[in-house]
Write a protein that holds these residues in place. Structure first.
Motif, short mmCIF file in Angstrom:
data_model
loop_
_atom_site.label_atom_id
_atom_site.label_comp_id
_atom_site.label_asym_id
_atom_site.label_seq_id
_atom_site.Cartn_x
_atom_site.Cartn_y
_atom_site.Cartn_z
N GLU A 1 0.86 -1.18 0.00
CA GLU A 1 0.00 0.00 0.00
C GLU A 1 0.90 1.23 0.00
N CYS A 2 0.29 2.35 -0.34
CA CYS A 2 0.97 3.61 -0.67
C CYS A 2 2.37 3.78 -0.07
N CYS B 1 3.58 8.70 -5.31
CA CYS B 1 2.35 8.81 -6.12
C CYS B 1 2.56 9.57 -7.42
N SER C 1 2.57 9.09 4.82
CA SER C 1 1.96 7.85 4.30
C SER C 1 0.58 8.05 3.72
N GLU C 2 0.06 9.27 3.76
CA GLU C 2 -1.29 9.49 3.24
C GLU C 2 -1.25 9.35 1.72
N PRO C 3 -2.01 8.39 1.15
CA PRO C 3 -1.97 8.23 -0.30
C PRO C 3 -2.15 9.56 -1.03
N GLY C 4 -1.29 9.79 -2.01
CA GLY C 4 -1.31 11.04 -2.77
C GLY C 4 -0.29 12.04 -2.27
N THR C 5 0.34 11.74 -1.14
CA THR C 5 1.24 12.72 -0.52
C THR C 5 2.69 12.28 -0.61
N PHE C 6 3.52 13.16 -1.19
CA PHE C 6 4.95 12.84 -1.27
C PHE C 6 5.78 14.11 -1.22
N CYS D 1 -0.67 14.34 -8.34
CA CYS D 1 -0.53 13.04 -8.97
C CYS D 1 -1.84 12.62 -9.62
N GLY D 2 -1.87 11.42 -10.14
CA GLY D 2 -3.07 10.95 -10.84
C GLY D 2 -2.95 11.25 -12.32
N GLU E 1 -4.85 14.46 -6.01
CA GLU E 1 -4.97 13.40 -7.02
C GLU E 1 -6.11 13.70 -7.98
N SER F 1 -9.95 0.66 -3.78
CA SER F 1 -8.51 0.61 -3.49
C SER F 1 -8.19 1.36 -2.20
N LEU F 2 -8.90 2.48 -1.98
CA LEU F 2 -8.66 3.22 -0.74
C LEU F 2 -9.20 2.44 0.46
N PHE G 1 -6.74 -0.05 1.41
CA PHE G 1 -5.65 0.63 2.11
C PHE G 1 -5.99 0.81 3.59
#
Lengths: 165, 449
Positions: free
Chosen positions: A124-125, A129, B84-89, B243-244, B330, B344-345, B348
């Motif tokens: 997972e993530c 992204c 770790s929050e999806p979409g975050t980097f 992203c996305g 995203e 998918s989320l 997660f």
């Protein structure tokens, strides 16, 4: 499994980062070291060794080792492909990459190839992204994956394994 | 030209290392801060209006002022780098390319809070960044910015990097503290808040990487000047990780006055959507925040232009708005399936639930299972209401916000894209074929002018 003198010095250095009596804080870093030392996974023996080093009860180590996803509790391949499949990677084709790896290596998710070289571990993530799809391989990220890149990574791993043998 | 405070020099050659960083004005804020009292520094941060950049948006100066200072008890600053929050980097970008900016912010903040031992808790997967940070710390030490009696002030400070081991929940501050103590990342019941009893039961402040980096320009320019950038209570600059389905994914610094439309379509930022596809939806602040269909994303329900800031993104509440969150932005184009994405989320959050509270432990699994059925053509109409019901019973009923974070994406997806869920039930064969082409959903599609 035992740490070398050099590793034991590293252990001392890590324990010194925390106040007197708070050496339990060193558990997560030490489990990383033990996993590296033990061929990529934590056996009961390896966990007990860490417990002994930090003077913790074995259960204190097991309950932590089972909580975190980076610790492998059974043997794994020499190279672990941890392919992210969460939202942003998914919209950029991570499902296709996972399917491709499965068919190319002839393994399912969580399995290891018969030669012991590759394990596929959907993740997972992983915080990449914007560079999707991606996978974690050891301590590196491989990003903007395509089927061609996957082929090249597999070849690279096979070459490295042959050199090291 | 956009104002850049954090990424001003990110493209300068060698900025990762001390010499180039110092040559470009690095560590000036430490020199300035050491001429101030700790309380004066806290006051500047208060005046700046800086809000926590990790996702919750809580005023940083206020958080700092809550820190208890009992006589003889050490205090700690902990940097939350468990991104770790999806979409975050964005934090990864900052630490990887301008590590000294974080170290500089940490020294000033440690001085302000009285932390002699400061910890950076970084997600375990960012293994190579640990080396980059440790090298930057060593350089800072060599040049006298860290260690004993820094610059003759009598202030001692050490910074240590601690690697996590793969757990989204450790981004929650009390779970992070538990993990840093060598335990499972189970969030604590609050109160007591970390400001009173945190790491090893000592008073502790936990701040996000970007928040602590922002302390550098705040001290350099002064809190009041910093507060002049942006609008309303969205002061200063914010890092966004885009992203996305966009042409130019990456990390951007914005001053929170630009519109969402500009952010997505201008060449300075995301550069529009690939292959001329149309905009369908967007999750503007990391996977936990509500997804918005294109029409509500670009304009608020009142018809005003939606701006990239805290107030505007949350305008309309959850009924018609979303949140700034962590800045993980995203974009979904017209070919993306909201049901599949939500599934998918849900997977997660199910994977990342620590298991402490039953509504979250069980509920996230049920939601994933139901969404999987819907996505793979095995769903029933009643499943949609059941999903709604489950998410409502998770929200607000757990120790930490992971429950809410798991509930909100599901709620928003049903709220805005219910017909897409129904379409999956009515067309089970097509949904099984992974036919993302739901262009039947005409209403929210946006074509740029």
């Amino acid at each position: 499994m035992k740490f070398s003198e050099e590793k034991l010095n590293k252990v001392k250095e890590i324990v010194a980062r925390y106040p007197e009596g708070k050496h339990k804080s060193a558990l997560i870093p030490l489990l990383h070291m033990a996993q590296d030392e033990n061929g990529g996974w934590l056996s009961t023996e390896a966990m007990d060794y860490v417990a002994e080093l930090l003077q913790l009860l074995p259960i204190e180590v097991y309950e932590v080792a089972t909580f975190y996803s980076m610790y492998n509790l059974k043997p794994v391949g020499k190279y672990i492909f941890e392919v992210c499949r969460t939202g942003p990677c998914m919209v950029n084709g991570s499902d296709d990459i996972i399917e491709y790896i499965k068919s190319k290596l002839g393994i399912n998710e969580g399995e290891t190839t018969a030669d012991g070289l590759f394990t596929l571990k959907p993740a997972e993530c992983l915080g990449a992204c914007g560079y999707a799809p991606m996978m974690q391989l050891g301590s590196t990220y491989r990003e903007h994956l395509t089927k061609e890149k996957v082929d090249a990574i597999i070849e690279e791993c096979r070459r490295n394994a042959a050199i090291n043998n | 030209m956009a104002i850049k405070l954090l990424l001003e020099n990110d493209k300068v050659e060698g900025i990762r290392y001390y010499d180039a960083y110092r040559k470009h004005g690095g560590y000036r804020s430490v020199e300035k801060a050491f001429k101030m009292t700790p309380d004066e520094i806290v006051e500047e941060v208060k005046k700046s209006g800086l809000r926590g950049r990790g996702g919750a948006g809580f005023p940083t100066g206020m958080k700092w002022s809550f820190l208890a200072k009992p006589e003889g008890v050490p205090r700690h600053l902990v940097c939350n780098a468990d991104e770790s929050e999806p979409g975050t980097f964005k934090d990864r970008y900052l630490m990887e390319f301008i590590p000294h900016l974080l170290i500089e912010g940490l020294i000033v903040s440690s001085f302000a809070l009285g932390s002699n031992a400061t910890y950076i808790y970084i997600r375990g997967e960012y293994a190579w960044i640990v080396d980059i940070l440790e090298q930057a710390i060593q350089e800072a030490k060599n040049f006298g910015w860290l260690g004993k009696n820094i610059l003759g002030t009598g202030f001692d400070c050490e910074i240590y990097v601690q690697r996590g081991a793969g757990a989204y929940i450790c981004g929650e501050e009390t779970a992070l503290i538990e993990s840093l103590e060598g335990k499972r990342g189970n969030p604590r019941i609050k109160p007591p808040f970390p400001a009173i009893q945190g790491l090893w039961m000592r008073p502790t402040v936990v701040n996000n990487v970007e928040t602590l980096a922002a302390v550098v320009p705040i001290i350099n320019m002064g809190g009041e000047e910093y507060a002049k950038i942006g609008v309303g209570r969205s002061t200063g600059t914010k890092l966004l990780s885009a992203c996305g389905n966009i042409n130019k994914p990456g990390v951007y610094e914005i001053d929170m006055t630009i519109s969402v439309e500009e952010f997505i379509f201008s060449d300075e930022y995301c550069g529009g959507i690939p292959k001329g596809k149309r905009l369908k939806a967007c999750i503007p602040g990391g996977s936990s925040v509500p997804i918005l269909p294109a029409n509500l994303l670009l304009k608020t329900a009142k018809g005003e232009t939606r701006l990239m800031n805290y107030e505007s993104l949350s305008d309309g509440g959850f009924a018609t708005g979303s949140m700034m969150g962590s800045g993980g932005f995203e974009v979904l184009d017209e070919d993306q399936c909201v049901v599949r994405h939500t599934m998918s989320l849900a997977r997660f959050y199910n994977h990342e639930s620590c298991g402490q509270c039953s509504p979250c432990r069980e509920g996230t699994g049920w939601m994933y299972k139901i969404l999987k059925n819907l996505e793979y053509g095995k769903g029933k109409m009643s499943d949609i209401d059941l999903l709604w019901d489950i998410q409502r019973k998770i929200e607000g009923n757990t120790i930490c916000p992971l429950g809410d974070a798991a509930a909100w994406p599901v709620a928003a997806a049903i709220r805005h894209f219910r017909d897409e869920f129904e379409w999956h039930v009515l067309n089970p064969d097509e949904s099984q074929k992974r036919n993302y082409g739901l262009a039947h959903y005409a209403d929210p599609i946006h074509v740029p002018a």
